[in-house]
Design a protein around this motif. Structure first.
Motif, PDB file in Angstrom:
ATOM      1  N   UNK A   1      39.529  49.688  44.086  1.00 21.05           N
ATOM      2  CA  UNK A   1      38.517  50.530  43.424  1.00 21.05           C
ATOM      3  C   UNK A   1      39.168  51.895  43.193  1.00 21.05           C
ATOM      4  N   UNK A   2      39.835  51.973  42.029  1.00 17.65           N
ATOM      5  CA  UNK A   2      40.564  53.187  41.689  1.00 17.65           C
ATOM      6  C   UNK A   2      39.793  54.049  40.707  1.00 17.65           C
ATOM      7  N   UNK A   3      38.693  53.517  40.193  1.00 18.96           N
ATOM      8  CA  UNK A   3      37.847  54.281  39.274  1.00 18.96           C
ATOM      9  C   UNK A   3      36.388  53.896  39.554  1.00 18.96           C
ATOM     10  N   UNK A   4      35.543  53.814  38.541  1.00 18.18           N
ATOM     11  CA  UNK A   4      34.131  53.550  38.761  1.00 18.18           C
ATOM     12  C   UNK A   4      33.840  52.144  39.229  1.00 18.18           C
ATOM     13  N   UNK A   5      34.533  51.151  38.754  1.00 14.91           N
ATOM     14  CA  UNK A   5      34.264  49.752  39.081  1.00 14.91           C
ATOM     15  C   UNK A   5      35.372  49.216  39.965  1.00 14.91           C
ATOM     16  N   UNK A   6      34.997  48.563  41.080  1.00 17.25           N
ATOM     17  CA  UNK A   6      35.958  47.959  41.977  1.00 17.25           C
ATOM     18  C   UNK A   6      36.046  46.459  41.747  1.00 17.25           C
ATOM     19  N   UNK A   7      37.100  45.851  42.245  1.00 19.46           N
ATOM     20  CA  UNK A   7      37.321  44.413  42.139  1.00 19.46           C
ATOM     21  C   UNK A   7      37.802  43.901  43.485  1.00 19.46           C
ATOM     22  N   UNK A   8      37.145  42.885  43.943  1.00 25.15           N
ATOM     23  CA  UNK A   8      37.443  42.316  45.251  1.00 25.15           C
ATOM     24  C   UNK A   8      37.429  40.808  45.139  1.00 25.15           C
ATOM     25  N   UNK A   9      38.525  40.142  45.622  1.00 27.19           N
ATOM     26  CA  UNK A   9      38.547  38.704  45.495  1.00 27.19           C
ATOM     27  C   UNK A   9      39.812  38.076  46.074  1.00 27.19           C
ATOM     28  N   UNK A  10      40.085  36.841  45.632  1.00 29.62           N
ATOM     29  CA  UNK A  10      41.216  36.050  46.115  1.00 29.62           C
ATOM     30  C   UNK A  10      42.205  35.826  44.969  1.00 29.62           C
ATOM     31  N   UNK A  11      43.479  35.648  45.367  1.00 24.09           N
ATOM     32  CA  UNK A  11      44.508  35.299  44.382  1.00 24.09           C
ATOM     33  C   UNK A  11      45.354  34.166  44.932  1.00 24.09           C
ATOM     34  N   UNK A  12      45.850  33.350  43.988  1.00 19.06           N
ATOM     35  CA  UNK A  12      46.668  32.196  44.369  1.00 19.06           C
ATOM     36  C   UNK A  12      47.539  31.835  43.179  1.00 19.06           C
ATOM     37  N   UNK A  13      48.786  31.403  43.492  1.00 14.65           N
ATOM     38  CA  UNK A  13      49.661  31.007  42.403  1.00 14.65           C
ATOM     39  C   UNK A  13      51.044  30.648  42.922  1.00 14.65           C
ATOM     40  N   UNK A  14      51.947  30.477  41.976  1.00 13.42           N
ATOM     41  CA  UNK A  14      53.307  30.131  42.360  1.00 13.42           C
ATOM     42  C   UNK A  14      54.219  30.095  41.139  1.00 13.42           C
ATOM     43  N   UNK A  15      55.502  29.859  41.395  1.00 15.28           N
ATOM     44  CA  UNK A  15      56.450  29.811  40.290  1.00 15.28           C
ATOM     45  C   UNK A  15      57.889  29.652  40.799  1.00 15.28           C
ATOM     46  N   UNK A  16      58.804  29.994  39.951  1.00 15.47           N
ATOM     47  CA  UNK A  16      60.222  29.907  40.309  1.00 15.47           C
ATOM     48  C   UNK A  16      60.772  31.319  40.476  1.00 15.47           C
TER      49      UNK A  16
END
Length: 380
Positions: A303-318
């Protein structure tokens, strides 16, 4: 040789006037075979010369024994290359002739003035300076003849001394040359030893280079290492990891990051945790470059401005990268990962310090998913 020739000419210039006033023959020549010191009477008229010499000695024996008539003996040997050996042969030849006079007519060594030479031929000359008879010359002429004979004897003695001096100088020169030869031989041996040492050093360095190119364990000995991503630390996100080299070409690694920051009376928020396991395949002889498979999972709250974001992340690659060795214990790992990330999060705003939900969103991302400049510390 020039000095010897000059002295011979001077001696002859002194003796010749005396010879002109003597009676009978006063110079006798005895020939010798090259390299031989034997006096053979049948060789080159030596017998005739010996008969003439003995006849002259018999006629003047009393004066010879009294020392008023000197017998000058010159021995020569030029058929040998070694000067010392040639002078020894010349001396023996002179002694052969003198022995004939000593044994046959009872003369002594004191009756002779002897000089030996290493040039001019292979022979012995005998000179007898016989002064004119008193009936043929007056007292003045006899005194002059005796003076010339004495001068001839002195000249012969001087010639002998100069020859001895030349022999001593030649021996000294040979000694100096031998010493210089030994010094050069020692220097040659020293240079040869230095050459062998440099060759051994070259071979050692070549062996070390080959071991480095072959990825010898001495250059990559670690099995366990701690890691710290300096880029994450630069963004105030502590990051630590551990790698296990299960084989020289394979490594299993896990990195973790965590941070939690609030400011502006909790109106601003930056929090994150991530776990990133990775399997790597190291390439090349030195095993410094690599390719890998990365999986990433975590949670975030921004939350760096008016709206914050909170959640999960998942992924992968090379992933791919290169390790730059700093010393035996430390390396820098430059890496970049490409792949897919999925983020499920909810939006929120803060009202009087209370989070108010504003909906959910899901985002997908293809592209760079990881980057790092990582300090690697090999602990085992």
């Amino acid at each position: 040789m020039f000095k010897k020739l000059l002295m011979t000419l001077v001696l002859w210039a002194v003796v010749y006037p005396l010879v002109a006033q003597t009676q009978g023959d006063t110079i006798y020549h005895f020939r010798f075979e090259p390299g031989n010191d034997g006096l053979y009477t049948a060789y080159r008229n030596n017998g005739t010369e010996l008969t003439r010499l003995l006849s002259c000695v018999v006629q003047n024996k009393e004066a010879i024994l009294a020392g008023t008539i000197p017998i000058l003996v010159d021995g020569y040997c030029s058929s040998l290359h070694d000067e010392a050996a040639a002078r020894a042969i010349a001396r023996i030849r002179s002694n052969r002739v003198k022995s004939e006079l000593i044994t046959r007519e009872g003369l002594s060594e004191a009756c002779f003035t002897t000089s030996n030479h290493t040039s001019g031929g292979d022979y012995v000359t005998v000179r007898i300076a016989i002064p004119a008879q008193p009936s043929e010359s007056g007292p003045e002429q006899q005194a002059e003849a005796e003076k010339r004979a004495e001068q001839a004897r002195l000249e012969a003695e001087q010639q002998r001394l100069e020859a001895e001096q030349q022999r001593a100088e030649a021996e000294a020169q040979r000694a100096r040359l031998e010493a210089e030869k030994q010094r050069l031989e020692a220097e040659k041996q020293r240079l040869e030893a230095e050459k062998q040492r440099l060759e051994a050093e070259k071979q050692r360095l070549e062996a070390e280079r080959q071991r480095a190119e072959a990825g010898h364990p001495e250059h990559d000995p670690y099995h366990l290492a701690l890691r710290a991503n300096l880029l994450r630390w630069a963004t105030l996100t502590p990051d630590l990891g551990i790698e296990w080299r299960i084989a020289p070409a394979w490594g299993l690694m896990v990195n973790g990051s965590w941070t939690s920051w609030t400011w502006d009376n909790n109106a601003r928020r930056y929090a994150l945790w991530e776990v990133s396991p990775e399997l790597r395949w190291y390439l090349g002889k030195q095993k410094r470059g690599y390719l890998g498979l990365l999986y990433k999972a975590g949670q975030f709250n921004y939350k760096l401005c008016g709206t914050g974001r909170q959640g999960d992340l998942m992924g992968g690659g090379i992933t791919g990268g290169y390790q730059l060795r700093l010393n035996r214990a430390l390396s820098l790992d430059f890496n970049l990962g490409l792949g897919y990330l999925n983020a499920d999060y909810e939006k929120y705003i803060t009202i009087d310090g209370v989070r108010v939900r504003r909906g959910n969103e899901t985002k997908e991302w293809w592209g760079p998913i990881n980057a790092g400049v990582t300090l690697v510390w090999k602990i085992k």
